[in-house]
Structures are given as C-alpha cells and as structure tokens.
Design a protein around this motif. Structure first.
Motif, PDB file in Angstrom:
ATOM      1  N   THR A 281     -21.028 -25.593  34.347  1.00 52.71           N
ATOM      2  CA  THR A 281     -22.278 -25.542  35.108  1.00 52.71           C
ATOM      3  C   THR A 281     -23.268 -26.565  34.583  1.00 52.71           C
ATOM      4  O   THR A 281     -23.914 -27.298  35.337  1.00 52.71           O
ATOM      5  CB  THR A 281     -22.918 -24.155  34.993  1.00 52.71           C
ATOM      6  N   GLU A 282     -23.340 -26.597  33.261  1.00 53.88           N
ATOM      7  CA  GLU A 282     -24.261 -27.531  32.613  1.00 53.88           C
ATOM      8  C   GLU A 282     -23.936 -28.961  33.030  1.00 53.88           C
ATOM      9  O   GLU A 282     -24.816 -29.743  33.423  1.00 53.88           O
ATOM     10  CB  GLU A 282     -24.111 -27.366  31.101  1.00 53.88           C
ATOM     11  N   ILE A 339     -30.186 -20.819  35.737  1.00 54.93           N
ATOM     12  CA  ILE A 339     -30.103 -19.618  34.923  1.00 54.93           C
ATOM     13  C   ILE A 339     -28.772 -19.596  34.173  1.00 54.93           C
ATOM     14  O   ILE A 339     -28.680 -19.123  33.053  1.00 54.93           O
ATOM     15  CB  ILE A 339     -30.241 -18.357  35.819  1.00 54.93           C
ATOM     16  N   GLN A 340     -27.735 -20.154  34.794  1.00 52.07           N
ATOM     17  CA  GLN A 340     -26.414 -20.138  34.166  1.00 52.07           C
ATOM     18  C   GLN A 340     -26.267 -21.204  33.093  1.00 52.07           C
ATOM     19  O   GLN A 340     -25.264 -21.252  32.389  1.00 52.07           O
ATOM     20  CB  GLN A 340     -25.340 -20.366  35.225  1.00 52.07           C
ATOM     21  N   CYS A 341     -27.243 -22.068  33.019  1.00 52.26           N
ATOM     22  CA  CYS A 341     -27.128 -23.153  32.035  1.00 52.26           C
ATOM     23  C   CYS A 341     -27.495 -22.618  30.661  1.00 52.26           C
ATOM     24  O   CYS A 341     -28.626 -22.199  30.423  1.00 52.26           O
ATOM     25  CB  CYS A 341     -28.051 -24.301  32.416  1.00 52.26           C
ATOM     26  N   GLY A 342     -26.495 -22.620  29.762  1.00 43.44           N
ATOM     27  CA  GLY A 342     -26.710 -21.987  28.473  1.00 43.44           C
ATOM     28  C   GLY A 342     -27.506 -22.827  27.499  1.00 43.44           C
ATOM     29  O   GLY A 342     -28.112 -22.310  26.566  1.00 43.44           O
ATOM     30  N   GLY A 349     -34.904 -30.334  29.456  1.00 42.33           N
ATOM     31  CA  GLY A 349     -34.923 -31.792  29.605  1.00 42.33           C
ATOM     32  C   GLY A 349     -34.676 -32.207  31.038  1.00 42.33           C
ATOM     33  O   GLY A 349     -35.397 -33.052  31.595  1.00 42.33           O
ATOM     34  N   LEU A 350     -33.665 -31.613  31.656  1.00 42.69           N
ATOM     35  CA  LEU A 350     -33.340 -31.991  33.030  1.00 42.69           C
ATOM     36  C   LEU A 350     -34.463 -31.610  33.979  1.00 42.69           C
ATOM     37  O   LEU A 350     -34.812 -32.358  34.898  1.00 42.69           O
ATOM     38  CB  LEU A 350     -32.041 -31.317  33.464  1.00 42.69           C
ATOM     39  N   LYS A 351     -35.045 -30.423  33.728  1.00 41.55           N
ATOM     40  CA  LYS A 351     -36.143 -29.986  34.605  1.00 41.55           C
ATOM     41  C   LYS A 351     -37.324 -30.945  34.497  1.00 41.55           C
ATOM     42  O   LYS A 351     -38.012 -31.241  35.478  1.00 41.55           O
ATOM     43  CB  LYS A 351     -36.566 -28.562  34.222  1.00 41.55           C
ATOM     44  N   ASN A 352     -37.526 -31.424  33.290  1.00 38.23           N
ATOM     45  CA  ASN A 352     -38.595 -32.395  33.080  1.00 38.23           C
ATOM     46  C   ASN A 352     -38.345 -33.657  33.895  1.00 38.23           C
ATOM     47  O   ASN A 352     -39.252 -34.211  34.522  1.00 38.23           O
ATOM     48  CB  ASN A 352     -38.697 -32.705  31.586  1.00 38.23           C
ATOM     49  N   LEU A 353     -37.087 -34.092  33.886  1.00 40.65           N
ATOM     50  CA  LEU A 353     -36.743 -35.273  34.674  1.00 40.65           C
ATOM     51  C   LEU A 353     -37.017 -35.038  36.156  1.00 40.65           C
ATOM     52  O   LEU A 353     -37.532 -35.918  36.858  1.00 40.65           O
ATOM     53  CB  LEU A 353     -35.263 -35.642  34.471  1.00 40.65           C
TER      54      LEU A 353
END
Lengths: 728, 349
Positions: A281-282, A339-342, A349-353
């Motif tokens: 998932t990640e 949510i599944q990203c552990g 970081g990705l959300k920031n991007l």
C-alpha cells in the motif's frame, strides 16, 4: 602641477584627503629611479593601460660631482594594475582570460547590431522606403544578438563531460553557472523575448532552476539543501526514516524540479524487492504521487528533453488540464489508503507533497528557503498565469516580507529593479554588480522595446558633458578595454559607436600605442585606415620614423617618413646623411648606402633632399666603371653625371670639391678631352664660387688633402686648354 | 566549394603570435603537435615563451621554453625548432622539445640588435635577417657548437622582415621599402638580384612581411606585404614581378584584402585549376592570411578563394607538411584555429 618634488617620505606629491571624509590611506609606491637627489623636474604621464611613466630629471649643467658618470635623468614605468581595481563581484568568479574571451566574442555581435541600427536609421530617414516592417522586426535582431552573447557566457544545458549516470545522483553535474549569465538571461526574458512573453512565469521558474545555486552564496536555498543531502545520501540506509529526505523532497517540488522529485521518490525503501510484499500500500501511495508529480500541467510551449510534466501551450488547454490534475490530487489526498499506510514519516511526507501541489501557502513557505523560490512557487501552484509587472512586483514584496533576504545579491537587486519597471535601478544594479561589460551590452536589451528606457539612455545630458548615459557607459567600457594591451584593439568598435566623444578618445588611444614594434604600428595604422583617421596615421608614422632613426635603423626611419610624406624630416635626414657621406666619400663603405638608396626607390621626388644621393651613387658607380675599363663611352657618361650633379641646385655645396676631386683622374685622361669649353667653364665657376664661400662663417670644410684644390684647378685648366684647342 | 571546410577555434589564455606544425615523426606516440609562440602581457613582467601543444587539447601546453622577449619568427626543420625574438636572440631546440638541449645565441652587437623577423632553415643551416640590417648564417661548427657567421651588415641602412632559403647556396630576403633580394653564397655572400616589387594604391614602396619559395620551383618567390599586396618574383624575369593580389593591381578581380598580408605560403593542397599548363610559367596557388582576418587561396588570373573571414587578425598560418589539407592559424583574439579541408574541395575542377 608643481614641478618641484617635496619631501614626503618617498611620495612624490603629498596627499591630503577630503576634510570631512576619512578616505583609506593612499597607496604609496616607492620608485627606484636611480637619479641622484637634486631633482629638477618630474613628469608623470599615463602610458597605455595601467602603466604610469615617471620621468625624473636632474637640473641641466648641475655641478657634475667631479666628472663622475652620473645619470642625468631616467624614465620609470610603474604598473598600477593588479590592485583589485573595480572590486565588482563577478570578477572574482570569472578569471581574466575567460572575461577577455567574452569580450572578444561579443564584438562581432555588437558591431552587427550597430550596423543594423544605423541601416534602419538611414532607411527611416529616406521618405519613400518602406521601413515599417523592418522596424517591427527590430526586437528579433536584438534577440539574435542576445542569444549570441548568451552562448558566449556559457551554456548551462550541457553537462560538463560525458559521464555515466550515477543512479544516486540527485543534481546533475553541469558547467558552473555564472551570475553574469544569470543577469543576461534575466534581462533577455523580461526585455527582449516577446515570443515567449505569454509563458513568462514558466521561464522564471526555469531561470531559477538554472541559477538557484548562485543564490546559495548569501543563504540557504533549495539547491544548497539538495547538495547537502546528496553528500548525506551515501551513508543513509533507510532514506524514508530521515526527515531531511522529506524536507528536500518538498523543497524540490515547491520550485517545480519535478524530475528530481520523481528520481528521489524512487529511492523510497518500499521499492526494494525484499520489502515489496510488506509495504504494498505504501508503495502504491508513493507511486501515485510519482504519477501525479510527473503529469503536472505546465503552461509552456515545450519542455526540454528529460523533463517531466505535461505542456499546455494555450490557456484553455492549460485550465482544462489543471482542473483535472487538481481533482486527482484532491482525490488522492482524501483517499482511504492513507490509513493503511504503516510508515508514519512516509504518510506525512507524501501528504505534505500533496498539499504543496494544491498550493497551500503555509507549506510552500515552509518548503522554500529564498524569497525568489517562494516567488517561483507561487507561479507554479497558486497563480499560474502572467500577471503583469505590477502584480509580480506586489508578489515579490509579499515574498520578501515572508522571507526577508539575508544578504544582498546583485541578481535579486536586478530582479526587483526589473519588476519595479525602473530602468534606472536596473542600470545601477548592473553597474554595481556586473561591471562595464554587461552594462554596455545590456543597454541594447533595455531599449529593445521600451520607449522610456530608450529616451532615458539616449538623451544627451549637460551634466555628463553633453553625452548620453549610453555613450557614457560605452566610453567607460572602452577605457577598460584600452587599459589592457591584449584588448585595446577591440576598443575602437565601441568608441566609434559613441557620437560625441568617441572619435576624440580613439585618436588618443591610437597615438598612445607603442611604436617600437613595426607589426604593432601596422596594426594601429590599420585601425586608422578603417576609421579614416589619416592625420593620426601620419603622426604615428612620423613618430615611428623618428624612433627608428634614433635607434640606428636608418632604413626603417626613412621608410616611415616616406610613408608619412614628411618632406621636412626627409630633408633634415638628408643633411645628416651628407655629413656622414662627406666623411666617408673616399671609402669603400659606400656600398652600405646602397640599401638605403634602393629604399628611396625610383621615385626620387618623394625623398626630398635625398634625391642628390641617387645621382651621387650613379656618378660613383659610373666613375668606377670608367676608371676600370678605361673606355671612352663610360668616361663620357660619368662626365654627364658630374655635370648633372653640378648643375642641380639640390647638390649641397660642400660636395662640389669632393666631386671634382674624385674626377681628377678622369679629367686627366689624355687621349681626347671629355668636356667642351662651356662645361669646363661651369666647373671653374663653381670652383670660384666655392672659394668665395670659404670666407663665409657657415662654410663646412671637408676632409680632403690640402692639395686637393690645386690638383682640381690644374686638371680643369688643362682640360680647358684641350677643349679650346679642340674647339673648331 | 562543395562543403564548408570544418574550422575549430581553441581559446588560449594569452596572445598567440606564431604557430607551426611540428613534424610528427619526432612525436609518434603523442599525436599531432603544434608549436606556438605565446606572449602574455598581463603578468607583471610580460612573459614570452614557446609552447608545445597537442592538437587534441591545445588548452594545456605539454611543454614550454621561456624566451627573453616576444618571439618574432618561428620555424621548424625536421629535427630542430627555432625561434628568434624581439631582442635579437635566436633559440634552437630539438623538435622533441627537450628544453635542456636548447641552444641560444643571445642578441647584441655580436649577433642581431632588435627584432629578427627573417628566419628559415635550409637543410643544415639557418639564416636570420633582422631589422638591424644584419644577415647571419647559422650552422654547426667543427666542435659541435653552433656558429653564427655574419653574411652582411647593412648597418641599419636597410632592414629585413623575411628570409627564405631557395637552395643550400641561395636565399631570399625582404624588408621595409627594399623589396626582395636574392642572395648567392657562391658569389661572395652578395645580393645578386633585387626587386622593388609592385605595390598598390600608388605607393612606390611597401613593407614585405613574408617570402615563400616552392621547393620544386626554386627560381620563383612569392611575396606578401603591406596594403594587401601579394606578388610573385621570377628570377628569370627579375624586372617583371607578377601581381597576384593588391589594390588596383589586377583589374579583373577584387583584391582579397586591403590590409597587411602577414604570411604567404605555397599551398601544396590546392591544385592549380589549370592542370594541363601547370608545368608552364604559371604561379602555383598561394595561401595568405591578413590583418583583416582573411585566410584565402590566391592564384594567378583566378578569383581568390576565401577560406575564412574572421572578425580579428590572423597573424600566422602554417600548412601541415605531412597532411597538407590541414591548416593551423594564430588568431589575434588569443586563440588558434585549425582548419581541416575536405577531400571534395580538391576533387573539384
């Protein structure tokens, strides 16, 4: 300037600073002139470039210190160069030879543009010629000029050398950009390139990508963050655990370096084969961001190969793509997969991007370092359309408030100057930071399509001595060129483009050139020929003539005087030569004069008084032959030469007796007389005139034996007797 | 011209006065080499030297020999490279550029005073002709030392700017105002023929900068000098020099340039357009370079073929004797240019 030197501890002239200011102590240069103390005169004059010539003279006829050999005076050359002259910032970065290469290379482009400008002006002056379409294309000429010069400044697109791509390399190894090139490109983007005006924001983003490293000198930038992380990268096992990784990613994304972002995202641990299964998932999320980043719509005609993003040429296309892409980004942000990203750091970081891609001002401000980076990020993620200078200026002010500049940099100053639509500020920034070369050449860019700048730069100002700002800067640049013995030859191109004072300075420049080397003299004369400065070339030839004559190269001296048509000097030389010849007339060394006589050429008229030497040579040669061969014909010819010489007014009086003395043997040839009565009478008259002249004070005696006169008289008398007898 | 000959400029960070190809036999392993006379006035005392450069990377000299003053002439024979200087000295060193084996004759009253621009190698001996009017022949003495013999001392009455051997016994010189002289050593080291030349623009005399003699036609000199003048001088008709280029000299074609012609060389690569009669008295094609940046081939009664028109002066040229298609030139703006002429140009009629 007072001629008397003062006792100032070795300084020639005491220096008193301004009373109010506190100037730095003046540099004192001791001069080793080797002239004993009682100094009479000191002359100081500029030689070419930074050379100062100092002539120190003792009083004439000073009590000679017991006849010991003392130096009466000497000339010393002092080189004032090499002391960090201008102090302009870029000179430290571009070495002198490289700068000279740029200077040479810009000459043809500058000359071409000037000649086109003149042609246009001529065409406009003619009423019937259709000059309007030509004029409309003027900016294209300027663009061509700008591109030519831009190429000289180095090409940032090409890698320095072919090397294997290091998969872990974030920043490509490229030719180091110079701030000179950055400034040039900035001016080109704003003032010249109209074709790409619609895509101005993207061009600024590209410009920043090319030259961000230059801003690192005064503070942290995205570039410096990246290069720091590059060094760290080698020792990192799990990159996604390092907060710097995510910081650098968001920084690179905020200024739109998409390929770097995508490349770095692929370093993420979830891509490794052994971890693929656990972090599916990640990995999916990372890859989704990669896809979004690489499909970001860009409002530009095309993108260089290897760069990511989809290009949209027109505004409607772009808006459509932009809306779609923003929708995708929003969709991903709200996705349930997060949510599944552990991995906590990956998620943040990705959300920031994603937030950066959505144009969140807070995140953009956090991600960027320099205010120019924040400025560029606005174009990429908040306001992707051209907004006009006023809008951009507001934005720039806002950005500087958010990120106060830590130090001054010529480029940012220039940037603000351009945005504030203030050519004066632009010019001042160029002058202060990039030196006269840039100012002189960038002037053409400023005026390409800007009427205000055109008027401001071309208006003749009484406070500048009646010249325009443009001419002032060209003159300054020309002075810089003149001060170096390798670049002085290109200064005339710039001086000749200055209407008011250019030609005067050009004359001074040409007259200051050294004349020791014939080749250099010819190079100077060639410039005189190109600019039709005949009076200057005549002067130079005369100076060269005197130099060579004084240094014993009489042939060269005469050659230059002949070229200069300098009758006065040739006549004086003739007098000097006669004195020398008068002494050596009986010697065989006459052969050495042959070369000089050849030099005088067949056109003896140009040789002034030296005409005599030609006839004298002919006479001597003929006499030699006559005496050797004892033939009547040769003897008769010799007498003809003698008569010509004696009749000619240009034959100096002091040669009369030597000439006759040389011919005594010939006159005494018994068999048949060589001269008729009239000729002999003429010679006798000359002899008479000579004995009268002896009484005058200015008579110069020759070095003939004392019996010379009597033997000549005897020979003439007997010749006369023969002639009378033979006369029918 | 079918294809434009490829031309490359290599910037060097100092003034290049002269440039020559070095024979590649001496330097088999390191590729093709050039010798360049370099002058750098930007250092506090201006420095002059001869650099050994490789054709592939001319930016970094492989070796260098310092000179006491600016070089005025540079020539190489198969084994020896020679340079003369502004201060009248002569420097000989092996083509291998072994600076330890360099030999120098210093300038002064016993040799030359002032610039020596005439320098040429003829087999075993070198000839120098200076602006001071002296002419020397330099050869190896009995004990292996270099011996300079004074052939003539003009005592400054005439100055020489160029010198060229025709045969071991004959050489030609040229100078300021004195045209071209032909010297014969068998006749007591004397000038046996003299030509004032023909100069354009109504000038009676000009300065000769360069003389070349074709190895297979030793009786013809080609001469380049001031005001764009190039003429050939055939010893068999010494009173009738043949104009090849110059202002107002050959009415048929525009002169190839109007400024100083710095160097002329017989071009062994360009074949005479008139192949059948080339055995006749026609002058073979001549390459020239000039102050106004022209590199061209001139031929008798032919339109000149312009190879380069540079923005700056071309001070010196050399044709590689082993690969005559390749030309190297020294450009005023601190660079050397290498011109490789394609095969097509030659095949053309």
């Amino acid at each position: 300037m007072p001629g008397m030197p003062t006792d100032g501890g070795g300084a020639i002239v005491p220096f008193r600073g301004e009373p109010g200011l506190r100037p730095p102590p003046p540099p004192v240069r001791p001069i080793h002139h080797g002239v004993a103390p009682p100094m009479f005169r000191i002359y100081v004059s500029w030689s070419s470039g930074n050379l100062l010539q100092v002539a120190c003279l003792r009083p004439p006829n000073s009590e000679g210190g017991g006849g010991a050999k003392e130096v009466a005076g000497s000339v010393v050359e002092v080189n004032l160069g090499g002391g960090g002259s201008g102090g302009s910032e870029f000179e430290e970065k571009i070495d002198e030879a490289e700068m000279r290469r740029i200077e040479y290379g810009s000459v043809p482009a500058f000359a071409l543009l000037q000649s086109r400008k003149n042609a246009l002006a001529d065409a406009a002056a003619m009423p019937r010629s259709p000059s309007v379409p030509d004029h409309a294309e003027w900016w294209q000429y300027v663009l061509e000029y700008s591109k030519t010069i831009g190429n000289l400044l180095g090409n940032v697109d090409y890698p320095v050398a072919f090397m294997l791509d290091d998969p872990k390399a974030i920043l490509k190894v490229r030719e180091k950009p110079t701030s000179l090139r950055a400034a040039w490109e900035l001016l080109e983007i704003f003032y010249v390139d109209k074709q790409l005006q619609g895509w101005l924001p993207e061009r600024l983003v590209d410009w920043l990508a090319d030259f961000d490293s230059l801003l690192s000198a005064t503070g942290s930038t995205v570039y410096s963050k990246l290069s720091n992380f590059q060094k760290k990268l080698i020792n990192l096992q799990i990159v996604e655990d390092d907060p710097d990784y995510w910081n650098v990613l968001s920084a690179a994304l905020s200024v739109g370096w998409l390929d770097i972002v995508v490349n770095m995202l692929r370093f993420h641990g979830s891509y490794q084969l052994d971890q693929m299964d656990n972090r599916e998932t990640e990995n999916g999320l990372v890859e989704a961001v990669v896809v979004l980043v690489s499909t970001m719509p860009r409002m530009r005609p095309n993108s260089p190969t290897g760069k990511l993003g989809q290009c949209c040429k027109t505004r409607p296309d772009f808006i459509k793509a932009w809306e779609k892409w923003r929708g995708q980004v929003t969709k991903l942000e709200c996705s349930a997969f997060w949510i599944q990203c552990g991995h906590q750091k990956t998620r943040d970081g990705l959300k920031n991007l994603l937030r950066i891609m959505l144009g969140n001002i807070k995140d953009l401000t956090a991600a960027t370092s320099h205010w120019l980076e924040l400025f560029a990020s606005h174009f990429l993620y908040i306001k992707p359309f051209t907004m006009g200078f006023e809008g951009m200026h507001h934005l720039a002010q806002k950005c500087t408030q958010l990120k106060p500049p830590s130090g001054t940099n010529g480029l940012t100053g220039l940037f603000i100057g351009v945005l504030s639509e203030n050519p004066e500020v632009v010019l001042a920034e160029c002058t202060n930071n990039f030196g006269p070369w840039l100012v002189t050449h960038a002037m053409e860019l400023l005026t390409a399509d800007n009427d205000y700048a055109d008027i401001m730069l071309h208006e003749e100002r009484p406070n500048l001595g009646g010249i325009s700002i443009e001419e002032l800067h060209r003159l300054v640049y020309a002075q810089v060129l003149c001060s170096h013995s390798l670049t002085w030859q290109i200064a005339p191109t710039y001086l000749s483009s200055c209407q008011n004072q250019g030609l005067g300075l050009l004359e001074i420049l040409l007259l200051k050139q050294p004349i020791q080397d014939n080749r250099l003299v010819l190079k100077t004369l060639e410039i005189c020929r190109l600019y039709e400065l005949e009076n200057v070339s005549t002067k130079i030839m005369k100076v060269a003539g005197i130099y060579h004559w004084k240094h014993g190269r009489k042939g060269s001296g005469v050659y230059w005087f002949q070229q200069a048509h300098d009758k006065v000097h040739l006549d004086r030389i003739a007098q000097l030569l006669f004195e020398r010849i008068g002494k050596s007339v009986t010697d065989d060394s006459f052969k050495q004069w042959e070369g000089l006589l050849e030099l005088l050429g067949p056109d003896i008229g140009s040789a002034g008084g030296l005409e005599f030497l030609h006839r004298y040579r002919d006479f001597k040669l003929s006499l030699q032959q006559a005496l050797d061969r004892r033939s009547g014909e040769a003897a008769r010819k010799t007498v003809d030469f003698l008569m010509q010489l004696m009749r000619n007014p240009s034959t100096p009086q002091r040669f009369w007796l030597p000439l006759l003395h040389d011919s005594v043997e010939l006159l005494n040839c018994k068999p048949n007389p060589l001269m008729d009565v009239a000729e002999t009478t003429l010679l006798l008259n000359k002899l008479q005139e000579l004995s009268m002249a002896k009484l005058r004070p200015d008579f110069s005696s020759n070095h003939l034996p004392s019996h010379a006169l009597s033997s000549v008289k005897l020979a003439l008398a007997s010749s006369l007797a023969h002639a009378i007898l033979d006369d029918p | 011209m079918a294809d434009s000959p490829s031309f490359r400029r290599h910037p060097l960070a100092s003034s290049i006065d002269l440039v020559r190809w070095l024979p590649s036999s001496a330097t088999s392993h390191s590729g093709r080499l050039l010798a360049a006379a370099v002058h750098d006035p930007s250092l506090a005392p201006a420095t002059s030297s001869i650099h050994l450069l490789s054709l592939t990377e001319p930016g970094n000299p492989l070796a260098s020999l310092p000179l006491p003053s600016r070089a005025t002439a540079l020539r190489c024979s198969p084994a020896v490279l020679a340079a003369s200087t502004f201060s009248g000295s002569l420097h000989l060193l092996p083509s291998s550029f072994d600076s330890d084996a360099a030999v120098a004759i210093s300038g002064g009253a016993r040799f030359h005073v002032g610039p020596v621009r005439g320098l040429d190698c003829g087999g075993e001996e070198w000839v120098t002709a200076g602006e001071d009017g002296r002419v020397h022949v330099i050869g190896g003495g009995a004990d292996g030392r270099v011996v300079a013999t004074r052939v003539w001392d003009g005592k400054g009455m005439s100055g020489y700017e160029a010198a060229r051997w025709a045969s071991p016994a004959e050489f030609a010189t040229g100078g300021a105002g004195c045209g071209v002289q032909w010297w014969d050593r068998r006749k007591g080291h004397a000038v046996v023929a003299q030509c004032n030349g023909i100069w354009g623009r109504g000038i009676v005399t000009g300065m000769v900068h360069s003389v070349d003699i074709h190895p297979s036609r030793k009786h013809i000199c080609v001469v380049g000098g001031s005001s764009g003048t190039i003429f050939a001088w055939d010893l068999r008709w010494p009173q009738q020099p043949i104009a090849l280029s110059g202002i107002g000299l050959n009415g048929m074609y525009e002169p190839v340039c109007e400024s100083e012609v710095w160097e002329v060389l017989f071009d062994t690569y360009t074949q005479s357009s008139d192949i059948i009669s080339s055995a006749s008295a026609r002058i073979l094609p001549v390459m020239m370079c000039s102050e106004d940046g022209i590199l061209a081939i001139v031929e008798q009664d032919e339109r000149p073929l312009e190879l380069l028109a540079e923005a700056c002066a071309i001070n010196s040229i050399d044709i590689d004797p082993q690969n005559p298609s390749d030309v190297v030139c020294a450009l005023e703006w601190e660079s050397i240019g290498v011109l490789a002429r394609g095969r097509e140009t030659m095949a053309e009629e």
